[in-house]
Design an enzyme around this catalytic site. Structure first.
Site, PDB file in Angstrom:
ATOM      1  CG  HIS A 116      34.407 119.716 -27.323  1.00 59.98           C
ATOM      2  ND1 HIS A 116      34.404 119.053 -28.606  1.00 59.98           N
ATOM      3  CD2 HIS A 116      33.320 119.881 -27.633  1.00 59.98           C
ATOM      4  CE1 HIS A 116      33.186 119.339 -28.806  1.00 59.98           C
ATOM      5  NE2 HIS A 116      32.560 119.395 -28.213  1.00 59.98           N
ATOM      6  CD  GLU A 154      32.911 118.926 -21.504  1.00 62.83           C
ATOM      7  OE1 GLU A 154      33.306 119.845 -21.942  1.00 62.83           O
ATOM      8  OE2 GLU A 154      31.787 118.652 -21.448  1.00 62.83           O
ATOM      9  NE  ARG A 173      26.979 121.541 -32.817  1.00 61.76           N
ATOM     10  CZ  ARG A 173      27.375 121.460 -31.876  1.00 61.76           C
ATOM     11  NH1 ARG A 173      28.109 122.126 -31.908  1.00 61.76           N
ATOM     12  NH2 ARG A 173      27.491 120.931 -30.791  1.00 61.76           N
TER      13      ARG A 173
END
Length: 395
Positions: free
Chosen positions: A182, A378, A240
């Site tokens: 990240h 991003e 996850r």
């Protein structure tokens, strides 16, 4: 005709894109974004304009053998037809793993590609597909410069001790190390926060989405992060597991005779919030569910957020600002409120009204720690890095 930057994010089942115009003032503004998804099964295409509204869609027949190459070709042809007034100066790519060699974005060369190929064994879930898209674009548009931006680069400022595992040196001095991910998101937040809190030196950022991680920053640089060698370490996530005793994995392989593929599927696709709740890995659905298991999953998530914040506050020697970002971080007032309530020992005080409306600064008067909600971007961060490197390349 205006100049622009194209951002590509290639995956195993999708190729996402975002096209930016380079404004006369030197900035970048979104022209459109979209993706081809369902590669290998039932591929479809969708694109949204600058206002976020759908401007085009296309669907192939189920089972159509569309590859990353085919998806990229379709995207390039679509852009030429629908955004032909934007001349692409360069293409930026998100690449997960840059290794020790690449601690910043780089122009793609044959040597860069060879280095990234060598890292595929350490990150097989994303890396090969990202490289495949870069090579496909090299074939389709060989004269267009490409830039690789790495999720791991931002964390190469971590102290050596924070990057090591307690393994024999032949492993820990190589590529079996605490990479952190990240990084493109954290890079973006590190540049946004000074606008709102210029004196905040000791900062913790919680990137909470489908994948979740946390980063401790000192003067805008990463000193610790929760994801490690892989993107399943650290915080619990949508599906996850997050941190888990390695002995459990050994037990599953021995007692239940699970092979590596079964263990991988368990850790990546069937654990986390989904595993604990048995309801969903989507925080929105968990918050709406009456099931006690859903509430327990949320409490488990908050518990680990608070635990990591406490540890990272110790690493930083105090805390000036806490930032929530990404899907859950930007939109779940419940999670933020629960976390801040448990940080009363840090003299964190929440402004409930600002928190409920997802305001920028959600800490109340008298809070010893400034708490913010800052949307990440991003794609824009990749576009900015690409524009800078392409300008140097052309000069």
């Amino acid at each position: 005709m205006s100049d622009g930057i194209l951002v590509i994010n290639g995956g195993s089942t999708s190729v996402k894109f975002a096209a930016y115009r380079h404004d006369s003032g030197g900035g970048l503004s979104i022209a459109c974004r979209g993706q081809v998804q369902g590669l290998g099964s039932h591929p479809s295409f969708g694109a949204n304009g600058a206002d976020g509204k759908l401007i085009d869609a296309h669907q192939w027949e189920a089972g159509h053998p569309l590859s990353q190459d085919g998806a990229l070709k379709f995207i390039l042809e679509w852009l030429m037809k629908h955004r032909g007034d934007v001349r692409v100066l360069g293409v930026g790519h998100r690449v997960v793993l840059g290794g020790l060699k690449y601690d910043k974005p780089v122009l793609v060369t044959d040597q860069v590609l060879a280095d990234l190929d060598a890292l595929c064994a350490f990150e097989p879930s994303h890396q090969p597909y990202e490289i495949a898209v870069i090579r496909a674009l090299l074939k389709a548009r060989p004269s267009v410069p490409q830039v690789a931006c790495f999720d791991t680069s931002f964390h190469r400022t971590m102290p050596r001790l924070a990057q090591l595992y307690a393994l024999p040196r032949k492993y820990s001095d190589g590529n079996l190390r605490h990479w952190g991910y990240h990084g493109i998101s954290y890079d973006y937040i590190s540049r946004q926060l000074p606008r709102h809190a210029p004196d905040a030196r000791r900062v913790i950022v919680a990137h909470l989405g489908g994948g979740c991680s946390m980063c401790a920053m000192l003067d805008g640089k990463s000193v610790e992060t929760s994801m490690g060698f892989s993107a399943i370490e650290g915080l619990p996530m949508s599906t996850r597991a997050g941190e888990i005793d390695a002995g459990i994995l050994l037990h599953l392989m021995k007692a239940d005779r699970m092979d590596p593929a079964a263990v991988e599927s368990l850790l990546y696709q069937h654990s986390g919030l989904l595993g604990i709740s048995g309801v969903s890995g989507d925080m929105r659905e968990l918050q709406e569910s009456p099931a006690p298991e859903a509430a327990e999953a949320i409490d488990y998530f908050v518990y680990h957020l608070v635990k990591f914040i406490g540890a990272y506050t110790a690493v930083l020697g105090g805390l000036d600002a806490l930032v929530f970002t990404a899907g859950i971080g930007e939109n779940s007032s419940l999670v933020r409120a629960k976390v801040c309530e448990k940080l009363a020992w840090l003299r964190v005080k929440l402004d409930p009204a600002e928190n409920d409306r997802n305001g920028l600064r959600i800490s109340g008067a008298g809070s010893a720690v400034a708490v913010f909600v800052i949307p990440t971007n991003e794609e824009l961060m990749i576009a900015q890095h690409t524009l800078m490197l392409v300008a140097r390349f052309r000069s």
